[in-house]
Write an enzyme that holds these catalytic residues in place. Structure first.
Site, PDB file in Angstrom:
ATOM      1  N   CYS A  88       0.808  -1.227   0.000  1.00  0.00           N
ATOM      2  CA  CYS A  88       0.000   0.000   0.000  1.00  0.00           C
ATOM      3  C   CYS A  88       0.838   1.274   0.000  1.00  0.00           C
ATOM      4  O   CYS A  88       0.319   2.354  -0.274  1.00  0.00           O
ATOM      5  CB  CYS A  88      -0.949  -0.001   1.187  1.00  0.00           C
ATOM      6  N   HIS A 125      -3.866   7.050   2.330  1.00  0.00           N
ATOM      7  CA  HIS A 125      -4.143   5.724   1.781  1.00  0.00           C
ATOM      8  C   HIS A 125      -5.538   5.310   2.240  1.00  0.00           C
ATOM      9  O   HIS A 125      -5.911   5.544   3.396  1.00  0.00           O
ATOM     10  CB  HIS A 125      -3.089   4.725   2.272  1.00  0.00           C
ATOM     11  N   ASN A 176     -10.039  -0.470  -1.200  1.00  0.00           N
ATOM     12  CA  ASN A 176      -8.587  -0.356  -1.049  1.00  0.00           C
ATOM     13  C   ASN A 176      -7.918  -0.891  -2.318  1.00  0.00           C
ATOM     14  O   ASN A 176      -7.881  -2.103  -2.537  1.00  0.00           O
ATOM     15  CB  ASN A 176      -8.165  -1.158   0.187  1.00  0.00           C
TER      16      ASN A 176
HETATM   17  O1  UT7 Z   1      -4.154  -1.425   3.157  1.00  0.00           O
HETATM   18  C1  UT7 Z   1      -3.278  -2.358   3.753  1.00  0.00           C
HETATM   19  C2  UT7 Z   1      -3.373  -2.317   5.201  1.00  0.00           C
HETATM   20  N1  UT7 Z   1      -4.599  -2.915   5.633  1.00  0.00           N
HETATM   21  C3  UT7 Z   1      -5.332  -2.301   6.542  1.00  0.00           C
HETATM   22  O2  UT7 Z   1      -5.033  -1.207   6.943  1.00  0.00           O
HETATM   23  C4  UT7 Z   1      -6.536  -3.048   7.081  1.00  0.00           C
HETATM   24  C5  UT7 Z   1      -6.520  -2.973   8.584  1.00  0.00           C
HETATM   25  N2  UT7 Z   1      -7.564  -3.748   9.188  1.00  0.00           N
HETATM   26  C6  UT7 Z   1      -8.887  -3.426   9.116  1.00  0.00           C
HETATM   27  O3  UT7 Z   1      -9.236  -2.495   8.427  1.00  0.00           O
HETATM   28  C7  UT7 Z   1      -9.853  -4.188   9.954  1.00  0.00           C
HETATM   29  O4  UT7 Z   1      -9.163  -5.009  10.856  1.00  0.00           O
HETATM   30  C8  UT7 Z   1     -10.845  -5.065   9.125  1.00  0.00           C
HETATM   31  C9  UT7 Z   1     -11.814  -4.200   8.340  1.00  0.00           C
HETATM   32  C10 UT7 Z   1     -10.094  -5.956   8.163  1.00  0.00           C
HETATM   33  C11 UT7 Z   1     -11.679  -5.939  10.047  1.00  0.00           C
HETATM   34  O5  UT7 Z   1     -12.364  -5.133  10.980  1.00  0.00           O
HETATM   35  P1  UT7 Z   1     -12.264  -5.419  12.538  1.00  0.00           P
HETATM   36  O6  UT7 Z   1     -13.082  -4.415  13.199  1.00  0.00           O
HETATM   37  O7  UT7 Z   1     -10.810  -5.511  12.923  1.00  0.00           O
HETATM   38  O8  UT7 Z   1     -12.967  -6.821  12.636  1.00  0.00           O
HETATM   39  P2  UT7 Z   1     -12.417  -8.184  13.260  1.00  0.00           P
HETATM   40  O9  UT7 Z   1     -11.499  -8.859  12.314  1.00  0.00           O
HETATM   41  O10 UT7 Z   1     -11.970  -7.935  14.656  1.00  0.00           O
HETATM   42  O11 UT7 Z   1     -13.750  -9.013  13.343  1.00  0.00           O
HETATM   43  C12 UT7 Z   1     -14.851  -8.621  14.195  1.00  0.00           C
HETATM   44  C13 UT7 Z   1     -15.997  -9.596  13.996  1.00  0.00           C
HETATM   45  C14 UT7 Z   1     -15.578 -11.057  14.093  1.00  0.00           C
HETATM   46  O12 UT7 Z   1     -16.657 -11.778  14.670  1.00  0.00           O
HETATM   47  P3  UT7 Z   1     -16.669 -12.171  16.237  1.00  0.00           P
HETATM   48  O13 UT7 Z   1     -15.432 -12.978  16.417  1.00  0.00           O
HETATM   49  O14 UT7 Z   1     -16.628 -10.852  16.963  1.00  0.00           O
HETATM   50  O15 UT7 Z   1     -17.955 -12.899  16.386  1.00  0.00           O
HETATM   51  C15 UT7 Z   1     -15.384 -11.483  12.678  1.00  0.00           C
HETATM   52  O16 UT7 Z   1     -15.538 -12.864  12.483  1.00  0.00           O
HETATM   53  O17 UT7 Z   1     -16.530  -9.461  12.667  1.00  0.00           O
HETATM   54  C16 UT7 Z   1     -16.478 -10.706  11.985  1.00  0.00           C
HETATM   55  N3  UT7 Z   1     -16.179 -10.454  10.580  1.00  0.00           N
HETATM   56  C17 UT7 Z   1     -17.120 -10.185   9.668  1.00  0.00           C
HETATM   57  N4  UT7 Z   1     -18.469 -10.111   9.739  1.00  0.00           N
HETATM   58  C18 UT7 Z   1     -19.137  -9.785   8.629  1.00  0.00           C
HETATM   59  C19 UT7 Z   1     -14.969 -10.412   9.977  1.00  0.00           C
HETATM   60  N5  UT7 Z   1     -15.097 -10.114   8.680  1.00  0.00           N
HETATM   61  C20 UT7 Z   1     -16.429  -9.965   8.470  1.00  0.00           C
HETATM   62  C21 UT7 Z   1     -17.196  -9.640   7.322  1.00  0.00           C
HETATM   63  N6  UT7 Z   1     -18.542  -9.564   7.452  1.00  0.00           N
HETATM   64  N7  UT7 Z   1     -16.633  -9.397   6.123  1.00  0.00           N
END
Ligand code: UT7
Length: 328
Positions: free
Chosen positions: A115, A255, A285
């Site tokens: 990125c 970004h 992204n």
């Molecule tokens: O550009 C390169 C660099 N990349 C980034 O900067 C990305 C950085 N990371 C993020 O933006 C975030 O971590 C994400 C958007 C990828 C994920 O968001 P989050 O708030 O960190 O979610 P999480 O992974 O902690 O998941 C929270 C919950 C989980 O369920 P439980 O365990 O709380 O029941 C996941 O299983 O959301 C669930 N989950 C989803 N639910 C619906 C994970 N992905 C999804 C989804 N749809 N697509």
């Protein structure tokens, strides 16, 4: 002697026509529009047409840059491409783009910093212009993320999209253009965001393809935490180093990985929303493509002398910030 700076003198973006909406993704994986919108800010992203490669994006970008500036592609000296999704492992996408766009007097190469690819490439271009080696350098940031995303993995497929853009760098004697750059890397973060197989460490096999390990893997939370801290820190650091207050900054060009990361960076810099470029809702992204896509979309709102801070964070980990004065 007048100091030469490297200034952006033309911008062009490109996104493919096909749209992949949150509603489309709801039919493909266990997700929903509410979750994607509230956690990331993304509503839709673009997808390359079948057979459309990075070099096709790049050729259109180069042609647009040259047309806007009123120059021939034959005048281009160097094309540096920030990307992780070139047409081939080799030759470079830069080589193919130059061939397709008619830059027959240019040489070039690809630079992989995920990125942060555009900011890293921009700094390489800056050096060649500042030291007088070249007068016309094109810097491209673009990615065809759909070529390496697993559309059965809801952790990654909701985030990424295809697209990118590029800029022309030329010498400037008015003190406009790139004023300062801070680039950083920490390879110990590679375990959290990577394409694990297909490189020299573990070449492709039927087994690792069946295990879907040739696609992008992301452990979102550690990437998120590092992104929030490092992107905000580096943006604040470049402001401090150049004695810029929040009133001095006309635009943050961040970004586009997650709206919450963008907001955290803007808050740290003391900027209100009106001075932050955000198009993540439309394009998701696009990895190295996000920052030049913003510059392209906002080009008509920029004024000569505006202070812009470009900031990124991504796989590697790689991150950085660029302070530039808009030159036209
Ligand atoms: O550009 C390169 C660099 N990349 C980034 O900067 C990305 C950085 N990371 C993020 O933006 C975030 O971590 C994400 C958007 C990828 C994920 O968001 P989050 O708030 O960190 O979610 P999480 O992974 O902690 O998941 C929270 C919950 C989980 O369920 P439980 O365990 O709380 O029941 C996941 O299983 O959301 C669930 N989950 C989803 N639910 C619906 C994970 N992905 C999804 C989804 N749809 N697509």
């Amino acid at each position: 002697m007048t100091k030469i700076t490297a200034a952006i003198t033309s911008v062009q973006g490109y996104v493919p026509e096909r749209v992949l909406s949150n509603a489309d993704l709801e039919k493909m994986v266990d997700t929903n529009d509410e979750w994607i919108t509230s956690r990331t800010g993304i509503k839709e992203r673009r997808m390359a047409a079948p057979g459309e490669a990075l070099s096709d994006f790049g050729a259109k970008i180069i042609e647009g840059i040259c047309k806007k500036r009123g120059i021939s592609p034959l005048e281009i000296d160097l094309v540096v491409v920030g990307s992780i999704t070139g047409d081939y492992r080799f030759p470079s996408a830069s080589n193919v783009m130059c061939d397709k766009a008619g830059c027959h007097n240019a040489w070039g190469f690809d630079l992989g910093a995920a990125c942060s690819g555009f900011l890293y490439a921009l700094d390489v271009g800056r050096v060649y212009v500042e030291n007088g080696t070249y007068n016309k350098v094109i810097v491209i940031g673009a990615d065809v993320m759909s070529s390496i995303i697993n559309y059965e993995d809801r952790a990654t497929c909701i985030i990424f999209g295809d697209g990118g853009g590029g800029v022309l760098l030329e010498p400037n004697e008015e003190g406009l253009g790139i004023i300062d750059t801070i680039l950083k890397a920490d390879g110990s973060g590679r375990q959290f965001l990577l394409q694990e197989v297909g490189g020299s460490k573990e070449p492709l096999t039927k087994d690792n393809i069946d295990e879907r390990r040739h696609f992008v893997y992301q452990d979102g939370q550690p990437v998120f935490k590092n992104a929030v801290r490092n992107m905000a820190d580096v943006a604040a650091e470049i402001m401090e180093k150049n004695q810029l207050t929040s009133e001095d900054v006309n635009w943050l060009v961040p970004h586009q990985a997650n709206l919450r990361i963008i907001d955290a960076t803007a808050n740290r810099m003391g900027l209100d929303k009106e001075r932050v470029m955000v198009n993540i809702q439309k394009f998701g992204n696009t990895t190295a493509g996000t920052i030049p896509l913003c510059l392209w979309e906002w080009e008509n709102q920029l004024n000569k002398g505006d202070n812009l801070i470009l900031a990124s964070f991504g796989g590697g980990f790689t991150w950085g910030a660029v302070y530039l004065k808009w030159a036209y």
